[in-house]
Write a protein that holds these residues in place. Structure first.
Motif, mmCIF file in Angstrom:
data_model
loop_
_atom_site.group_PDB
_atom_site.id
_atom_site.type_symbol
_atom_site.label_atom_id
_atom_site.label_comp_id
_atom_site.label_asym_id
_atom_site.label_seq_id
_atom_site.Cartn_x
_atom_site.Cartn_y
_atom_site.Cartn_z
ATOM 1 N N LYS A 1 -35.179 -112.779 18.497
ATOM 2 C CA LYS A 1 -33.978 -111.998 18.804
ATOM 3 C C LYS A 1 -34.301 -110.497 18.896
ATOM 4 O O LYS A 1 -33.445 -109.651 18.595
ATOM 5 N N GLU A 2 -35.541 -110.159 19.325
ATOM 6 C CA GLU A 2 -35.901 -108.746 19.411
ATOM 7 C C GLU A 2 -34.961 -107.953 20.302
ATOM 8 O O GLU A 2 -34.775 -106.746 20.139
ATOM 9 N N VAL A 3 -34.354 -108.641 21.243
ATOM 10 C CA VAL A 3 -33.450 -107.977 22.173
ATOM 11 C C VAL A 3 -32.270 -107.331 21.446
ATOM 12 O O VAL A 3 -31.654 -106.386 21.948
ATOM 13 N N GLU A 4 -31.959 -107.834 20.236
ATOM 14 C CA GLU A 4 -30.841 -107.275 19.463
ATOM 15 C C GLU A 4 -31.157 -105.896 18.908
ATOM 16 O O GLU A 4 -30.248 -105.139 18.569
ATOM 17 N N GLY A 5 -32.453 -105.568 18.809
ATOM 18 C CA GLY A 5 -32.844 -104.278 18.270
ATOM 19 C C GLY A 5 -32.693 -104.197 16.757
ATOM 20 O O GLY A 5 -32.032 -105.039 16.126
ATOM 21 N N ALA A 6 -33.297 -103.157 16.173
ATOM 22 C CA ALA A 6 -33.277 -102.998 14.714
ATOM 23 C C ALA A 6 -32.391 -101.856 14.265
ATOM 24 O O ALA A 6 -32.241 -101.621 13.071
ATOM 25 N N THR A 7 -31.805 -101.137 15.227
ATOM 26 C CA THR A 7 -30.918 -100.031 14.840
ATOM 27 C C THR A 7 -29.554 -100.570 14.447
ATOM 28 O O THR A 7 -29.228 -101.735 14.690
ATOM 29 N N GLU A 8 -28.759 -99.704 13.840
ATOM 30 C CA GLU A 8 -27.481 -100.134 13.281
ATOM 31 C C GLU A 8 -26.399 -99.158 13.713
ATOM 32 O O GLU A 8 -26.522 -97.948 13.521
ATOM 33 N N PRO A 9 -25.304 -99.651 14.284
ATOM 34 C CA PRO A 9 -24.203 -98.754 14.654
ATOM 35 C C PRO A 9 -23.425 -98.318 13.407
ATOM 36 O O PRO A 9 -23.667 -98.815 12.298
ATOM 37 N N ALA A 10 -22.522 -97.409 13.577
ATOM 38 C CA ALA A 10 -21.635 -97.031 12.474
ATOM 39 C C ALA A 10 -20.814 -98.248 12.067
ATOM 40 O O ALA A 10 -20.269 -98.965 12.911
ATOM 41 N N ILE A 11 -20.767 -98.497 10.786
ATOM 42 C CA ILE A 11 -20.110 -99.710 10.282
ATOM 43 C C ILE A 11 -19.015 -99.335 9.307
ATOM 44 O O ILE A 11 -19.227 -98.535 8.383
ATOM 45 N N GLN A 12 -17.859 -99.930 9.505
ATOM 46 C CA GLN A 12 -16.727 -99.721 8.607
ATOM 47 C C GLN A 12 -16.592 -100.929 7.692
ATOM 48 O O GLN A 12 -16.454 -102.056 8.149
ATOM 49 N N THR A 13 -16.661 -100.715 6.364
ATOM 50 C CA THR A 13 -16.558 -101.821 5.402
ATOM 51 C C THR A 13 -15.112 -101.993 4.947
ATOM 52 O O THR A 13 -14.263 -101.136 5.164
ATOM 53 N N GLU A 14 -14.861 -103.110 4.293
ATOM 54 C CA GLU A 14 -13.527 -103.426 3.778
ATOM 55 C C GLU A 14 -13.398 -102.944 2.330
ATOM 56 O O GLU A 14 -14.401 -102.763 1.622
ATOM 57 N N GLU A 15 -12.180 -102.774 1.877
ATOM 58 C CA GLU A 15 -11.949 -102.605 0.452
ATOM 59 C C GLU A 15 -12.296 -103.921 -0.242
ATOM 60 O O GLU A 15 -12.050 -105.004 0.317
ATOM 61 N N PRO A 16 -12.896 -103.879 -1.433
ATOM 62 C CA PRO A 16 -13.302 -105.132 -2.097
ATOM 63 C C PRO A 16 -12.187 -106.164 -2.192
ATOM 64 O O PRO A 16 -12.431 -107.367 -1.999
ATOM 65 N N GLU A 17 -10.958 -105.720 -2.464
ATOM 66 C CA GLU A 17 -9.850 -106.671 -2.619
ATOM 67 C C GLU A 17 -9.602 -107.469 -1.346
ATOM 68 O O GLU A 17 -9.157 -108.619 -1.399
ATOM 69 N N ALA A 18 -9.899 -106.861 -0.192
ATOM 70 C CA ALA A 18 -9.661 -107.551 1.080
ATOM 71 C C ALA A 18 -10.583 -108.747 1.254
ATOM 72 O O ALA A 18 -10.302 -109.644 2.057
ATOM 73 N N LEU A 19 -11.695 -108.772 0.499
ATOM 74 C CA LEU A 19 -12.673 -109.847 0.629
ATOM 75 C C LEU A 19 -12.532 -110.917 -0.444
ATOM 76 O O LEU A 19 -13.316 -111.865 -0.482
ATOM 77 N N TRP A 20 -11.561 -110.766 -1.317
ATOM 78 C CA TRP A 20 -11.382 -111.750 -2.381
ATOM 79 C C TRP A 20 -11.018 -113.106 -1.796
ATOM 80 O O TRP A 20 -10.118 -113.227 -0.951
ATOM 81 N N ALA A 21 -11.676 -114.122 -2.296
ATOM 82 C CA ALA A 21 -11.328 -115.496 -1.923
ATOM 83 C C ALA A 21 -10.253 -116.059 -2.847
ATOM 84 O O ALA A 21 -9.666 -117.101 -2.558
ATOM 85 N N THR A 22 -10.010 -115.376 -3.962
ATOM 86 C CA THR A 22 -8.981 -115.799 -4.920
ATOM 87 C C THR A 22 -7.874 -114.755 -4.947
ATOM 88 O O THR A 22 -8.094 -113.585 -4.592
ATOM 89 N N LYS A 23 -6.711 -115.141 -5.401
ATOM 90 C CA LYS A 23 -5.575 -114.210 -5.422
ATOM 91 C C LYS A 23 -5.799 -113.067 -6.397
ATOM 92 O O LYS A 23 -5.442 -111.923 -6.135
ATOM 93 N N SER A 24 -6.367 -113.384 -7.539
ATOM 94 C CA SER A 24 -6.517 -112.375 -8.589
ATOM 95 C C SER A 24 -7.820 -111.604 -8.510
ATOM 96 O O SER A 24 -7.983 -110.580 -9.162
ATOM 97 N N GLY A 25 -8.763 -112.117 -7.732
ATOM 98 C CA GLY A 25 -10.088 -111.512 -7.701
ATOM 99 C C GLY A 25 -10.990 -112.020 -8.804
ATOM 100 O O GLY A 25 -12.105 -111.521 -8.985
ATOM 101 N N LEU A 26 -10.529 -113.041 -9.547
ATOM 102 C CA LEU A 26 -11.340 -113.659 -10.609
ATOM 103 C C LEU A 26 -11.131 -115.171 -10.556
ATOM 104 O O LEU A 26 -9.993 -115.646 -10.643
ATOM 105 N N THR A 27 -12.207 -115.921 -10.439
ATOM 106 C CA THR A 27 -12.079 -117.373 -10.334
ATOM 107 C C THR A 27 -11.442 -117.972 -11.579
ATOM 108 O O THR A 27 -10.635 -118.901 -11.485
ATOM 109 N N LEU A 28 -11.807 -117.443 -12.739
ATOM 110 C CA LEU A 28 -11.276 -118.029 -13.973
ATOM 111 C C LEU A 28 -9.774 -117.823 -14.096
ATOM 112 O O LEU A 28 -9.065 -118.668 -14.654
ATOM 113 N N THR A 29 -9.294 -116.712 -13.578
ATOM 114 C CA THR A 29 -7.857 -116.448 -13.628
ATOM 115 C C THR A 29 -7.101 -117.285 -12.599
ATOM 116 O O THR A 29 -6.064 -117.881 -12.898
#
Length: 878
Positions: free
Chosen positions: A538-566
């Motif tokens: 996949k060399e055609v993809e290149g090794a450089t990286e564009p500007a990337i916008q990340t999410e707030e951690p809460e947006a990535l939670w797979a659980t409602k509370s952000g804690l599996t035990l809860t």
């Protein structure tokens, strides 16, 4: 292939040589503790060049001097703070005193005091030499509190055996934190000599060289045996000639994986559940969780490129020691960067991170053990007792993560890579080694102490496991300023040998050094993209990286509370350990078989020929009606046991000789309340000993006074690492220290004046286990005292929390064969249990102690609270 060079690069140099290789004479307080190897606590600590001044956690050996371990006379305590160690005033104390004696040659010295200004108020610490002021540090002179500084008093005349005092005087709220004191020789003494005499001391090792010997003894003993195993491996590899032979070596290692990690669980249904999606123009993020074991939830994010023709190559991304886990901004950036280049990325939360913090208050749901490193240590220790490891638990989570990846129709199952950094870098290497479905690996700064703890050791096992990666491509990426390059290069060189042996280009394994420190910042990500693109066409993809916008951690939670035990409940590592305990705890009912299994489990050999019992007396002091002889005896080659033989003027007729062994060591000064002196004042002869690695043979000046038992401190880790490595050559630290006690019995029995006397072994703290084991395997023991000893290993496994020294844990698979009450059952001699403790380090009630330890005619349990009161029960031995 230069196998001799491989061995030289892989073996651990002898500590005593590193001590003497220092070019400057340093004289340091206990907080400039020595350490053996790069610590990798969350791999945040970098190696320090040998020729620079050591810092609080210097990765070097410092020749010890008299202020290595001063006596804290009044009002002081040792604390660990901000990755450093300090002496400071205790709460409520306005005055403190620490003292010791100067053992360096007479001369002029620059005296440098390093301190932390924790207050703007003008508290003061005076450096006194023979009660004369050499200089003082005034804390309020700093611009702001919390700053580190030092002050040097130049060209001070100091005569050998001078008394050195630090006097702490508090004004206001400051603690007067002193980190270290360094004495640097600057010239000849030009004052008036007082011809000072050597002070009376209960320490056997007085001079710098003697202290050096004691400090290095255990490290030399363990490291020499690990070196020997390293050398044997190198010699074995040098005999391999064909690819088939190299592959057979790999197959043998693969057959031992459960010996290294512990037995892996059965594969059970993953029961994956997607809880939501985040849709972007070029990629989508799925929030999901699956069960790596029944009820044990692994939270994850799956990054799926859009507008790409599948199936696509995939990446398992393993997080380093960041509290947000998969949601940490740099791991998000790496995941998004890979997705933009056409990779499906599964980023998982390790246990103790992200949504998988496991130590929660059941009512408030607040996290009770802060930080992923702390959680990993806290779970990793008791796992050892059930023949399991944190690395094994995490590898299994990764195996099941790969199971999930290959279940997705979007994934090209022939093109799966592992990528990680720090502790996650270690896991990327491990999952690649263990799971052949991983075809390419890119690991940044692989490390993490608990992630590289295996049942039979550490570094040697690392090498063996990583050899399984060959000939698959692996790149280790290291920031130049991290100081880790040399350490990681050895791993790659080892894998390169296997690449060549298997008939491949050795450079399929490589190390790349880039700008930066210990992290996964760009340009390190660039080297990840470059490596994966090369091997997945996949060399055609290149090794450089564009500007990337990340999410707030809460947006990535797979659980409602952000804690599996809860949100989901389920298992934790601790509850899984408790279930494993029920499965594996099967002590033999036959006493002979039980004894054999215990001895084998801990590595206590009873058939080896004992070395000659060499003894040496260093003189006798008198303390009231007691004579105290300082002596040593040789337990085995390279192991010398500092001891005190305390004899009362009026010895009780027909009384036994006590051998006293404590995890705090023998007394270092005359203290009436110390147990050996209390025994002697009752008319008993006492041999008080420092078993290897304890007291004067401790590899660090003094153990930390731990408050949080989850802490990762280099001081404690130095001890832990030696204990973890020891099973690699077939002996646990528990067995070696028991052997030292048994050699103490040899000494007592060799003395004509003790002929016919009975022997009672008194074990304080962890020493209670040495006493019990000595009584089981040495028929000359007539009685046992355990004082403040843990009542059962099960208390450390079945309960969520513990507060006992980490030395209790390093017996891999102990409960496969025995628990501590089984030792009591096997000890047919009279036993007195004084204040047995729970897993939280608290004294048990008499009822609870009996219910755990058991009750028979030989066991006498005393729960008086005060040892001095409990000693009255020793009449049972008269």
């Amino acid at each position: 292939m230069n196998f001799k060079m491989l061995y030289k690069s892989s073996s651990l140099k002898k500590p005593i040589m590193k001590y003497y290789n220092r070019k400057i004479g340093l004289f340091v307080l206990p907080f400039t503790i020595i350490s053996l190897i790069s610590l990798n606590c969350s791999a945040q600590i970098s190696a320090i060049p040998l020729n620079t001044e050591p810092k609080a956690f210097a990765i070097s050996y410092v020749k010890p001097t008299e202020f290595d371990n001063p006596q804290l006379i009044k009002g002081l305590e040792i604390i660990d703070s901000d990755n450093r160690r300090f002496i400071q005033l205790k709460g409520g104390s306005n005055y403190g005193l620490a003292e010791d004696y100067f053992v360096q040659p007479t001369g002029k010295y620059n005296v440098s005091v390093y301190y932390m200004a924790d207050s703007l108020e003008k508290s003061e610490v005076k450096v006194m030499i023979n009660r004369r002021l050499a200089g003082s540090v005034v804390f309020g002179s700093n611009k702001f509190a919390g700053s580190s500084s030092h002050k040097t008093f130049a060209r001070i005349n100091i005569e050998k055996w001078s008394r050195i005092d630090l006097e702490f005087n508090k004004k206001g709220s400051g603690k007067c934190r002193i980190e270290k004191v360094i004495f640097t020789p600057t010239g000849a003494f030009d004052g008036k000599l007082k011809s000072l005499s050597e002070p009376k001391s209960l320490k056997l090792y007085q001079t710098s060289d003697e202290r050096l010997f004691g400090r290095a003894m255990l490290s030399d003993f363990v490291n020499s045996r690990i070196d020997s195993l390293m050398a044997k491996r190198v010699n074995l590899l040098s005999t391999l000639k064909t690819p088939t032979e190299w592959q057979e070596n790999q197959n043998k290692t693969r057959s031992q994986l459960e010996k290294f990690f512990g037995k892996f669980p059965e594969r059970t249904p993953l029961h994956p559940h997607i809880t939501g999606k985040i849709i972007h123009d070029k990629y989508t993020v799925e929030r999901l969780y699956f069960q790596s074991q029944p009820g044990y939830y692994v939270t994850a994010n799956l990054y799926i490129p859009t507008n790409r023709k599948g199936p696509l190559p995939a990446v398992l991304l393993t997080s380093g020691h960041s509290s947000p886990g998969k949601a940490y901004s740099r791991y998000q950036t790496a995941s998004i960067g890979l997705a933009l280049k056409g990779y499906i990325v599964l980023a998982i939360d390790p246990m103790g991170q992200g949504e998988r913090f496991e130590y929660l208050d059941p009512k408030s749901k607040e996290i009770t053990i802060q930080g992923p490193v702390d959680e990993h240590y806290y779970l990793g220790r008791p796992s050892f007792l059930v023949n399991w490891t944190l690395s094994g638990l995490r590898v299994w989570d990764c195996i099941r993560a790969v199971d999930y990846l290959v279940s997705r129709r979007e994934v090209d199952t022939s093109k799966i890579a592992a990528v990680g950094n720090s502790g996650g870098g270690q896991m990327a290497l491990l999952i690649t080694a263990v799971d052949t479905r991983i075809k390419v690996c890119a690991a940044g700064h692989p490390g993490g102490q608990m992630e590289k703890n295996y049942l039979p050791g550490q570094n040697l096992i690392d090498r063996q496991i990583f050899s399984l990666i060959a000939p698959r491509p692996v790149r280790v990426i290291v920031g130049e300023k991290s100081g880790e390059a040399a350490f990681h290069r050895k791993k790659i060189e080892d894998i390169q040998l296997f690449n060549e042996g298997l008939g491949f280009d050795k450079n399929r394994a490589q190390i790349v050094i880039v700008d930066g420190v210990h992290d996964l910042k760009y340009p390190k990500r660039e080297k990840v993209y470059e490596w994966l693109n090369h091997w997945f066409d996949k060399e055609v993809e290149g090794a450089t990286e564009p500007a990337i916008q990340t999410e707030e951690p809460e947006a990535l939670w797979a659980t409602k509370s952000g804690l599996t035990l809860t949100s989901l409940g389920g298992e934790t590592g601790q509850t899984l350990n408790a279930k494993r305990l029920k499965e594996i705890y099967k002590p033999a009912s036959n006493i002979i078989e039980l004894k054999e299994r215990i001895a084998k489990r801990i590595g206590l050999s009873l058939n080896e020929k004992k070395a000659q019992l060499k003894t040496h007396s260093s003189g006798t002091y008198y303390y009231g009606d007691l004579s105290v002889e300082k002596l040593t005896y040789h337990s085995e080659e390279g192991v010398e046991i500092p001891s005190l033989l305390i004899t009362p003027k009026n010895v009780k007729a027909e009384s036994p000789v006590y051998i006293y062994a404590s995890d705090r060591g023998k007394p270092t000064q005359f203290e009436d309340m110390d147990v050996p002196f209390q025994l002697a004042k009752r008319g008993y002869i006492v041999l008080a000993i420092d078993v290897r690695g304890i007291g004067e043979t401790s590899p660090t000046p003094s153990l930390p006074l731990t408050v949080k038992y989850s802490d990762c401190t280099p001081f404690q880790w130095f001890h832990d690492r030696l204990a973890i490595e020891s099973p690699g050559f077939g002996r646990t630290m528990l067995a070696m220290r028991t052997y030292d006690v048994m050699r103490g019995i040899d000494f007592v029995k060799s003395q004509k004046e003790f002929e016919g006397k009975r022997v009672v072994v008194y074990g304080k703290g962890l020493g209670g286990l040495w006493a019990l084991l000595a009584s089981i395997y040495d028929s000359r023991v007539n009685g046992v005292v355990t004082d403040g000893t843990l009542a059962s290993y099960k208390l450390l496994i079945t309960n969520k929390y513990y507060k006992v020294p980490s030395a209790y844990f390093w017996v891999p698979g102990a409960v496969c064969d025995f628990d501590i009450p089984d030792l009591a059952r096997l000890t047919l001699k009279q036993q007195i249990w004084i204040n047995p403790i729970s897993g939280l380090g608290e004294n048990l009630s008499s009822f609870n102690a009996v219910s755990i330890i058991g009750s028979n005619k030989n066991i006498h349990i005393v729960t008086s609270g005060k040892t001095s009161d409990a000693l009255n029960d020793l009449k049972l031995f008269n």
